[in-house]
Design a protein around this motif. Structure first.
Motif, short mmCIF file in Angstrom:
data_model
loop_
_atom_site.label_atom_id
_atom_site.label_comp_id
_atom_site.label_asym_id
_atom_site.label_seq_id
_atom_site.Cartn_x
_atom_site.Cartn_y
_atom_site.Cartn_z
N GLU A 42 -40.16 -10.06 40.36
CA GLU A 42 -39.38 -8.83 40.49
C GLU A 42 -39.15 -8.24 39.11
O GLU A 42 -39.01 -8.97 38.12
CB GLU A 42 -38.04 -9.11 41.15
N ILE A 43 -39.09 -6.91 39.08
CA ILE A 43 -38.72 -6.19 37.87
C ILE A 43 -37.51 -5.32 38.20
O ILE A 43 -37.51 -4.60 39.20
CB ILE A 43 -39.87 -5.30 37.35
N PHE A 44 -36.46 -5.42 37.38
CA PHE A 44 -35.26 -4.61 37.55
C PHE A 44 -35.23 -3.57 36.43
O PHE A 44 -35.21 -3.94 35.25
CB PHE A 44 -34.01 -5.49 37.49
N ALA A 45 -35.23 -2.28 36.79
CA ALA A 45 -35.34 -1.26 35.75
C ALA A 45 -34.67 0.04 36.17
O ALA A 45 -34.41 0.28 37.35
CB ALA A 45 -36.81 -1.00 35.44
N THR A 46 -34.39 0.87 35.18
CA THR A 46 -33.81 2.18 35.39
C THR A 46 -34.42 3.15 34.38
O THR A 46 -35.03 2.72 33.39
CB THR A 46 -32.28 2.15 35.24
N ARG A 104 -27.47 3.20 38.40
CA ARG A 104 -28.42 3.27 39.51
C ARG A 104 -29.74 2.76 38.97
O ARG A 104 -30.24 3.20 37.93
CB ARG A 104 -28.59 4.73 39.98
N SER A 105 -30.34 1.83 39.67
CA SER A 105 -31.60 1.25 39.21
C SER A 105 -32.44 0.90 40.43
O SER A 105 -32.03 1.12 41.57
CB SER A 105 -31.34 0.00 38.36
N ARG A 106 -33.60 0.33 40.18
CA ARG A 106 -34.46 -0.13 41.26
C ARG A 106 -35.01 -1.52 40.95
O ARG A 106 -35.25 -1.85 39.78
CB ARG A 106 -35.63 0.84 41.51
N GLU A 107 -35.16 -2.28 42.01
CA GLU A 107 -35.84 -3.58 41.94
C GLU A 107 -37.23 -3.39 42.52
O GLU A 107 -37.39 -2.86 43.62
CB GLU A 107 -35.05 -4.63 42.73
N PHE A 108 -38.25 -3.80 41.76
CA PHE A 108 -39.64 -3.65 42.17
C PHE A 108 -40.26 -5.02 42.42
O PHE A 108 -40.23 -5.88 41.55
CB PHE A 108 -40.45 -2.93 41.09
N ASP A 109 -40.81 -5.20 43.61
CA ASP A 109 -41.56 -6.43 43.89
C ASP A 109 -42.95 -6.32 43.28
O ASP A 109 -43.60 -5.27 43.39
CB ASP A 109 -41.69 -6.64 45.40
N VAL A 110 -43.39 -7.40 42.65
CA VAL A 110 -44.70 -7.42 41.98
C VAL A 110 -45.48 -8.64 42.43
O VAL A 110 -44.95 -9.75 42.43
CB VAL A 110 -44.54 -7.45 40.44
N ASN A 111 -46.75 -8.43 42.81
CA ASN A 111 -47.61 -9.53 43.25
C ASN A 111 -48.88 -9.57 42.40
O ASN A 111 -49.22 -8.61 41.71
CB ASN A 111 -47.98 -9.37 44.72
#
Length: 226
Positions: A42-46, A104-111
């Protein structure tokens, strides 16, 4: 300043290698919880670059739709597979300001990504959006020598409750720094150092969550650029 706390404030402030990533219900190490990502990492970013201290700030209403598209494209461009993206409301403690900050941010699933590849993608995101750091979390077996953190998730938590719990627990705010709640369904996401698992467990209880219903995954956290 606690390095983790300072880095979390800067974040928002989360490999393909090992299989069978360590997912666990708090009371049942072999079970995986609903709503829990099965991604490699996972990547947590804004894209926010300012400090927000007012919970009513209109910037906390953004859905980061364009940011979502752009980051997912970065992930794909650099050889990984972009999974789901989740909108988050973050609450973090600023030891400098002596008050809570919001993000406010987003969590991105990465495979399909290696540890080095994940680090590189996070660094690209950091530079493109002028962030001091970007948090990553690779899901790993509990027994992996690289495991240094936990991803704790629990339903039924609001950002206001997270804020109030942080203010009421100086140890948690100083050591854990803060956490996030999913904007859509009120699901707590707390990335904590493995060594702080007992503190995180206590803090989750202070949020009114039954620890036996919380979901815990093990892995490696990294503050890229921090």
């Amino acid at each position: 300043m606690n390095r983790r706390l300072g880095t979390l404030a800067a974040v928002g402030a989360l490999t393909l290698g090992a299989t069978g990533a360590g997912t666990a219900a708090a009371s049942a190490p072999s079970s995986a919880g609903s709503g829990h990502t099965t991604a490699t990492a996972e990547i947590f970013a804004t894209n926010n670059t300012t400090t927000i201290t007012d919970p009513a700030d209109r910037r906390l209403k953004t859905r980061l739709v364009r940011f979502d598209r752009e980051v997912r494209n970065i992930i794909r461009t650099h050889g990984a597979k972009a999974g789901d993206s989740t909108l988050l409301d973050g609450v973090f403690w600023s030891s400098d300001l002596k008050k809570a900050t919001y993000e406010r941010s987003r969590e991105f699933d990465v495979n399909h990504v290696s540890a080095a590849g994940l680090h590189h993608i996070a660094d690209v995101i950091r530079k493109q959006y002028k962030q001091e750091s970007v948090l990553t979390f690779r899901h790993l077996p509990r027994t992996s020598p690289e495991t240094n953190a936990v991803d704790i998730e629990a339903t039924g938590v609001t950002s206001r409750e997270l804020h109030d719990a942080l203010l009421a627990d100086p140890e948690a705010r100083d050591e854990l720094g803060g956490g996030s709640v999913t904007a859509r369904d009120g699901r707590l996401i707390l990335i904590a150092p493995l060594a702080d698992l007992p503190l995180a467990k206590k803090f989750v209880g202070e949020l009114g969550v039954d620890w036996n219903k919380a979901k815990v995954r093990y892995g490696a956290e990294e503050f890229v650029g921090g």
